[in-house]
Design a protein around this motif. Sequence first.
Motif, PDB file in Angstrom:
ATOM      1  N   GLU A 108       0.430  16.168  -1.079  1.00  0.00           N
ATOM      2  CA  GLU A 108      -0.273  15.843  -2.323  1.00  0.00           C
ATOM      3  C   GLU A 108      -1.342  14.797  -2.051  1.00  0.00           C
ATOM      4  N   GLY A 109      -2.484  14.922  -2.722  1.00  0.00           N
ATOM      5  CA  GLY A 109      -3.507  13.887  -2.690  1.00  0.00           C
ATOM      6  C   GLY A 109      -4.639  14.168  -1.735  1.00  0.00           C
ATOM      7  N   LYS A 110      -5.470  13.128  -1.553  1.00  0.00           N
ATOM      8  CA  LYS A 110      -6.643  13.248  -0.701  1.00  0.00           C
ATOM      9  C   LYS A 110      -6.905  11.909  -0.037  1.00  0.00           C
ATOM     10  N   GLY A 111      -7.240  11.973   1.247  1.00  0.00           N
ATOM     11  CA  GLY A 111      -7.537  10.749   1.978  1.00  0.00           C
ATOM     12  C   GLY A 111      -8.175  11.037   3.312  1.00  0.00           C
TER      13      GLY A 111
ATOM     14  N   GLU B 133      -0.774   6.755  18.652  1.00  0.00           N
ATOM     15  CA  GLU B 133      -2.133   6.345  18.305  1.00  0.00           C
ATOM     16  C   GLU B 133      -2.165   5.286  17.206  1.00  0.00           C
ATOM     17  N   LYS B 134      -3.040   4.319  17.397  1.00  0.00           N
ATOM     18  CA  LYS B 134      -3.320   3.328  16.361  1.00  0.00           C
ATOM     19  C   LYS B 134      -4.219   4.027  15.344  1.00  0.00           C
ATOM     20  N   HIS B 135      -3.899   3.910  14.045  1.00  0.00           N
ATOM     21  CA  HIS B 135      -4.622   4.678  13.045  1.00  0.00           C
ATOM     22  C   HIS B 135      -4.691   3.944  11.715  1.00  0.00           C
ATOM     23  N   ILE B 136      -5.586   4.439  10.866  1.00  0.00           N
ATOM     24  CA  ILE B 136      -5.755   3.912   9.513  1.00  0.00           C
ATOM     25  C   ILE B 136      -5.657   5.083   8.543  1.00  0.00           C
ATOM     26  N   LEU B 137      -4.932   4.875   7.455  1.00  0.00           N
ATOM     27  CA  LEU B 137      -4.899   5.832   6.345  1.00  0.00           C
ATOM     28  C   LEU B 137      -5.677   5.236   5.180  1.00  0.00           C
ATOM     29  N   ILE B 138      -6.634   5.994   4.687  1.00  0.00           N
ATOM     30  CA  ILE B 138      -7.403   5.605   3.511  1.00  0.00           C
ATOM     31  C   ILE B 138      -7.049   6.601   2.412  1.00  0.00           C
TER      32      ILE B 138
ATOM     33  N   THR C 199       0.789  -1.227   0.000  1.00  0.00           N
ATOM     34  CA  THR C 199       0.000   0.000   0.000  1.00  0.00           C
ATOM     35  C   THR C 199       0.823   1.280   0.000  1.00  0.00           C
ATOM     36  N   TRP C 200       2.156   1.189   0.092  1.00  0.00           N
ATOM     37  CA  TRP C 200       2.977   2.391   0.201  1.00  0.00           C
ATOM     38  C   TRP C 200       4.402   2.163  -0.282  1.00  0.00           C
ATOM     39  N   ALA C 201       5.076   3.274  -0.522  1.00  0.00           N
ATOM     40  CA  ALA C 201       6.518   3.286  -0.804  1.00  0.00           C
ATOM     41  C   ALA C 201       7.117   4.408   0.032  1.00  0.00           C
ATOM     42  N   SER C 202       8.211   4.111   0.728  1.00  0.00           N
ATOM     43  CA  SER C 202       8.853   5.098   1.589  1.00  0.00           C
ATOM     44  C   SER C 202      10.288   5.293   1.137  1.00  0.00           C
ATOM     45  N   ARG C 203      10.597   6.537   0.810  1.00  0.00           N
ATOM     46  CA  ARG C 203      11.952   6.902   0.385  1.00  0.00           C
ATOM     47  C   ARG C 203      12.602   7.634   1.542  1.00  0.00           C
TER      48      ARG C 203
ATOM     49  N   THR D 154      -6.069   2.446  -1.449  1.00  0.00           N
ATOM     50  CA  THR D 154      -5.601   1.500  -0.435  1.00  0.00           C
ATOM     51  C   THR D 154      -5.984   1.966   0.967  1.00  0.00           C
ATOM     52  N   THR D 155      -5.972   1.007   1.875  1.00  0.00           N
ATOM     53  CA  THR D 155      -6.192   1.254   3.299  1.00  0.00           C
ATOM     54  C   THR D 155      -5.012   0.637   4.045  1.00  0.00           C
TER      55      THR D 155
END
Length: 129
Positions: A63-66, A91-96, A20-24, A46-47
Amino acid sequence: MIVRKLSEIIQTDRETRAKTWASRRLLLAKDKMGFSLHDTIIFAGTTTEMHYQNHLEAVYCIEGKGILKDLDNGEEHELTAGTMYALDGNEKHILIAEQQLRMICVFNPPVTGAETHDANGAYPLLTEA
């Protein structure tokens, strides 16, 4: 002085990818700055559930929206360019990601670059040799 270009990091050992992600990772623990600095992409549609139990994280969306869902209190926050959030209480969290999100992230303590999310969505606390 440390000078790096994002274009020099992509597809090297400083770039980590998941479904769900790429980290540079622009700065890591071995850079001895006391924090790590990441340019992270959360892929559209993605979630991702996370719970950084061993690190504090600040995130700035460029950038973007979620949507950011705080699983500790049920609150939801819209994410758009110019939004910052800080996980000052682990905090436990979710990114949508409704659209692709591009985030600038800072971790304290710094990550080494070898971390991967565990079953809880956390990075283990690793240190540089």
